[in-house]
Write a protein that holds these residues in place. Structure first.
Motif, PDB file in Angstrom:
ATOM      1  N   VAL A   6     -38.720  10.606   1.837  1.00  9.58           N
ATOM      2  CA  VAL A   6     -37.933   9.824   2.791  1.00  9.58           C
ATOM      3  C   VAL A   6     -38.113   8.329   2.537  1.00  9.58           C
ATOM      4  CG1 VAL A   6     -37.737   9.206   5.239  1.00  9.58           C
ATOM      5  CG2 VAL A   6     -37.904  11.610   4.561  1.00  9.58           C
ATOM      6  N   GLU A   7     -39.338   7.904   2.304  1.00  4.20           N
ATOM      7  CA  GLU A   7     -39.628   6.481   2.134  1.00  4.20           C
ATOM      8  C   GLU A   7     -38.903   5.863   0.943  1.00  4.20           C
ATOM      9  OE1 GLU A   7     -43.499   3.481   1.891  1.00  4.20           O
ATOM     10  OE2 GLU A   7     -43.781   5.660   1.833  1.00  4.20           O
ATOM     11  N   PHE A   8     -38.731   6.634  -0.123  1.00  2.00           N
ATOM     12  CA  PHE A   8     -38.184   6.067  -1.354  1.00  2.00           C
ATOM     13  C   PHE A   8     -36.797   6.583  -1.699  1.00  2.00           C
ATOM     14  CE2 PHE A   8     -42.824   5.702  -1.844  1.00  2.00           C
ATOM     15  CZ  PHE A   8     -42.923   4.336  -2.104  1.00  2.00           C
ATOM     16  N   HIS A   9     -36.088   7.166  -0.724  1.00  9.83           N
ATOM     17  CA  HIS A   9     -34.797   7.754  -1.085  1.00  9.83           C
ATOM     18  C   HIS A   9     -33.735   6.719  -1.426  1.00  9.83           C
ATOM     19  CE1 HIS A   9     -33.771   7.171   3.260  1.00  9.83           C
ATOM     20  NE2 HIS A   9     -32.527   7.155   2.843  1.00  9.83           N
ATOM     21  N   ALA A  46     -37.005   4.662  -8.064  1.00  8.63           N
ATOM     22  CA  ALA A  46     -37.779   4.085  -9.169  1.00  8.63           C
ATOM     23  C   ALA A  46     -39.157   3.621  -8.713  1.00  8.63           C
ATOM     24  CB  ALA A  46     -37.019   2.925  -9.800  1.00  8.63           C
ATOM     25  N   ARG A  47     -39.303   3.325  -7.429  1.00  5.04           N
ATOM     26  CA  ARG A  47     -40.585   2.859  -6.898  1.00  5.04           C
ATOM     27  C   ARG A  47     -41.466   3.999  -6.392  1.00  5.04           C
ATOM     28  NH1 ARG A  47     -39.902   0.372  -2.278  1.00  5.04           N
ATOM     29  NH2 ARG A  47     -42.079  -0.323  -2.305  1.00  5.04           N
ATOM     30  N   GLY A  80     -43.052   9.384 -10.588  1.00  3.01           N
ATOM     31  CA  GLY A  80     -41.797   9.451 -11.333  1.00  3.01           C
ATOM     32  C   GLY A  80     -40.552   9.410 -10.491  1.00  3.01           C
ATOM     33  N   GLY A  81     -40.657   9.810  -9.216  1.00  2.00           N
ATOM     34  CA  GLY A  81     -39.527   9.640  -8.302  1.00  2.00           C
ATOM     35  C   GLY A  81     -38.435  10.680  -8.385  1.00  2.00           C
ATOM     36  N   ARG A  82     -38.678  11.830  -9.036  1.00  2.00           N
ATOM     37  CA  ARG A  82     -37.588  12.794  -9.147  1.00  2.00           C
ATOM     38  C   ARG A  82     -37.173  13.329  -7.780  1.00  2.00           C
ATOM     39  NH1 ARG A  82     -36.424  18.094  -8.979  1.00  2.00           N
ATOM     40  NH2 ARG A  82     -34.567  18.707 -10.161  1.00  2.00           N
ATOM     41  N   GLU A  83     -38.134  13.664  -6.925  1.00  2.12           N
ATOM     42  CA  GLU A  83     -37.783  14.228  -5.625  1.00  2.12           C
ATOM     43  C   GLU A  83     -37.016  13.220  -4.783  1.00  2.12           C
ATOM     44  OE1 GLU A  83     -41.269  15.844  -3.830  1.00  2.12           O
ATOM     45  OE2 GLU A  83     -41.313  17.566  -5.181  1.00  2.12           O
ATOM     46  N   ALA A  84     -37.453  11.968  -4.802  1.00  3.33           N
ATOM     47  CA  ALA A  84     -36.720  10.938  -4.069  1.00  3.33           C
ATOM     48  C   ALA A  84     -35.329  10.761  -4.654  1.00  3.33           C
ATOM     49  CB  ALA A  84     -37.489   9.617  -4.104  1.00  3.33           C
ATOM     50  N   ALA A  85     -35.185  10.916  -5.963  1.00  3.45           N
ATOM     51  CA  ALA A  85     -33.879  10.769  -6.604  1.00  3.45           C
ATOM     52  C   ALA A  85     -32.937  11.899  -6.208  1.00  3.45           C
ATOM     53  CB  ALA A  85     -34.049  10.723  -8.119  1.00  3.45           C
ATOM     54  N   VAL A  86     -33.478  13.102  -6.009  1.00  2.00           N
ATOM     55  CA  VAL A  86     -32.637  14.211  -5.554  1.00  2.00           C
ATOM     56  C   VAL A  86     -32.122  13.922  -4.143  1.00  2.00           C
ATOM     57  CG1 VAL A  86     -32.648  16.655  -4.890  1.00  2.00           C
ATOM     58  CG2 VAL A  86     -33.714  15.934  -7.041  1.00  2.00           C
ATOM     59  N   LEU A  87     -32.997  13.416  -3.267  1.00  3.93           N
ATOM     60  CA  LEU A  87     -32.553  13.067  -1.921  1.00  3.93           C
ATOM     61  C   LEU A  87     -31.561  11.913  -1.966  1.00  3.93           C
ATOM     62  CD1 LEU A  87     -32.663  13.536   1.089  1.00  3.93           C
ATOM     63  CD2 LEU A  87     -34.716  12.105   1.199  1.00  3.93           C
ATOM     64  N   ASP A  94     -26.981   3.087  -9.506  1.00  2.27           N
ATOM     65  CA  ASP A  94     -28.404   3.098  -9.851  1.00  2.27           C
ATOM     66  C   ASP A  94     -28.629   4.121 -10.964  1.00  2.27           C
ATOM     67  OD1 ASP A  94     -31.126   3.078 -10.054  1.00  2.27           O
ATOM     68  OD2 ASP A  94     -31.501   3.163  -7.898  1.00  2.27           O
ATOM     69  N   PRO A  95     -28.364   3.751 -12.190  1.00  2.00           N
ATOM     70  CA  PRO A  95     -28.507   4.711 -13.293  1.00  2.00           C
ATOM     71  C   PRO A  95     -29.931   5.233 -13.449  1.00  2.00           C
ATOM     72  CG  PRO A  95     -28.134   2.476 -14.112  1.00  2.00           C
ATOM     73  CD  PRO A  95     -27.860   2.453 -12.648  1.00  2.00           C
ATOM     74  N   ARG A  96     -30.932   4.442 -13.045  1.00  2.00           N
ATOM     75  CA  ARG A  96     -32.312   4.907 -13.144  1.00  2.00           C
ATOM     76  C   ARG A  96     -32.545   6.090 -12.198  1.00  2.00           C
ATOM     77  NH1 ARG A  96     -35.872  -0.082 -11.731  1.00  2.00           N
ATOM     78  NH2 ARG A  96     -34.326  -0.087 -10.053  1.00  2.00           N
ATOM     79  N   ALA A  97     -32.006   6.007 -10.989  1.00  2.00           N
ATOM     80  CA  ALA A  97     -32.154   7.110 -10.037  1.00  2.00           C
ATOM     81  C   ALA A  97     -31.425   8.350 -10.533  1.00  2.00           C
ATOM     82  CB  ALA A  97     -31.636   6.696  -8.665  1.00  2.00           C
ATOM     83  N   TRP A  98     -30.247   8.161 -11.086  1.00  2.00           N
ATOM     84  CA  TRP A  98     -29.473   9.292 -11.604  1.00  2.00           C
ATOM     85  C   TRP A  98     -30.244   9.986 -12.721  1.00  2.00           C
ATOM     86  CZ3 TRP A  98     -26.218  12.777 -10.573  1.00  2.00           C
ATOM     87  CH2 TRP A  98     -25.448  13.412 -11.548  1.00  2.00           C
ATOM     88  N   THR A  99     -30.838   9.215 -13.600  1.00  2.00           N
ATOM     89  CA  THR A  99     -31.630   9.795 -14.686  1.00  2.00           C
ATOM     90  C   THR A  99     -32.835  10.545 -14.141  1.00  2.00           C
ATOM     91  OG1 THR A  99     -30.954   8.041 -16.212  1.00  2.00           O
ATOM     92  CG2 THR A  99     -32.953   9.279 -16.776  1.00  2.00           C
ATOM     93  N   ARG A 100     -33.524   9.955 -13.170  1.00  2.00           N
ATOM     94  CA  ARG A 100     -34.706  10.593 -12.594  1.00  2.00           C
ATOM     95  C   ARG A 100     -34.370  11.903 -11.886  1.00  2.00           C
ATOM     96  NH1 ARG A 100     -36.353   5.351 -12.832  1.00  2.00           N
ATOM     97  NH2 ARG A 100     -38.607   4.994 -13.068  1.00  2.00           N
TER      98      ARG A 100
END
Length: 287
Positions: A202-205, A209-210, A214-221, A247-253
């Motif tokens: 929730v905090e990083f959705h 990237a932060r 690695g942020g994959r779960e936040a990237a899915v949300l 946010d291409p970084r989030a999409w990649t993650r």
């Protein structure tokens, strides 16, 4: 002013019921049976009814009707049931929080849409069952409700700058308050005793990237939230969601594909209204 200070003001109004705390402890302890947990949930008839409605809905697609909580636990598992108890309890807890700055019906429609989409996007993820994703999706924006209630005069300028929500609202919040609804929501989940992994998602959705690890779960949300925002604009969600361009970084993650988005969007469109009824009872009269 910090998120913890704001959340401390509101916890008495949006505290989880005792049955939710008890179920959480029993599942975490690992020594309770399905019958034990069923007996605790049965002490709250309203909660038990809502849970059975969800378990018997198309959301689960079980082959036969489930009539007891103990049977539900046996079929969906203790962890999934714990997350469903949390989701339904949290949703109804916020009914006692008067909010004037946002359309709360639209807010909960978006939240349930994102919850359903997040669960679908995470299907088959070996690192966690789907209901944890549903909970994170349902509660990803609760910080907005807390800010609207506790600091409405401070929060209003951020909402006016970014009425469409999403990343633009997160940026406006940072400028106006120095922090955003994601941090406030995560702090509330921590004070509720919700597992840290869910609070971090929730905090990083809005900024995977932060996120630690690695942020994959936040990237899915993040992707599920994008689907919900696109759906709210009336577009073809899987095609108009703001990825990967914003946010291409989030999409990649996220590790997701456009096909994943299409499947999740279809499930969310089909299930959101029914789930609103199951979680809140009479959705037309939530507030």
């Amino acid at each position: 002013m910090e998120p913890r200070e704001i959340v401390s003001r509101v916890t008495t109004l949006v505290s989880l019921p005792e049955v939710c705390r008890k179920v959480n402890e029993m599942v975490a302890d690992g020594r309770s049976s399905a019958a034990d947990i069923g007996a605790v949930v049965a002490c709250d008839p309203g909660l038990a009814t809502r849970l059975l409605r969800v378990v018997n809905s198309a959301y689960y697609g079980l082959p036969r009707k489930v009539e007891t909580i103990a049977h539900a636990v046996a079929l969906v598992g203790m962890e999934d049931l714990r997350q469903l108890v949390l989701a339904t309890s949290a949703g109804t807890a916020f009914r006692r929080l008067p909010v004037a700055l946002i359309d709360v019906d639209r807010f909960w429609h978006h939240s349930v849409y994102v919850a359903t989409a997040a669960r679908a996007l995470a299907a088959g993820d070996a690192r966690g069952r789907g209901e944890r994703w549903f909970t994170a999706g349902l509660l990803h924006d609760v910080g907005q409700l807390v800010l609207c209630h506790e600091v409405p005069d401070l929060y209003r300028p951020a909402l006016e700058r970014a009425p469409g929500g999403g990343a633009a609202l997160a940026a406006a919040e940072a400028e106006v308050l120095g922090f955003g609804h994601a941090a406030v929501g995560a702090e509330l989940l921590r004070q509720w005793g919700i597992p840290e992994a869910t609070a971090r998602v929730v905090e990083f959705h809005h900024d995977p990237a932060r996120a630690p690890g690695g942020g994959r779960e936040a990237a899915v949300l993040w992707a599920a939230d994008g689907l919900g925002l696109a759906s709210g604009r009336g577009g073809a969600a899987a095609d108009s969601v703001e990825i990967p361009g914003s946010d291409p970084r989030a999409w990649t993650r996220s590790g997701l594909s456009r096909a994943d988005l299409a499947v999740a969007s279809a499930k969310a469109e089909a299930q959101t209204l029914d789930l609103l009824e199951f979680i809140f009872g009479d959705y037309a009269q939530i507030y």
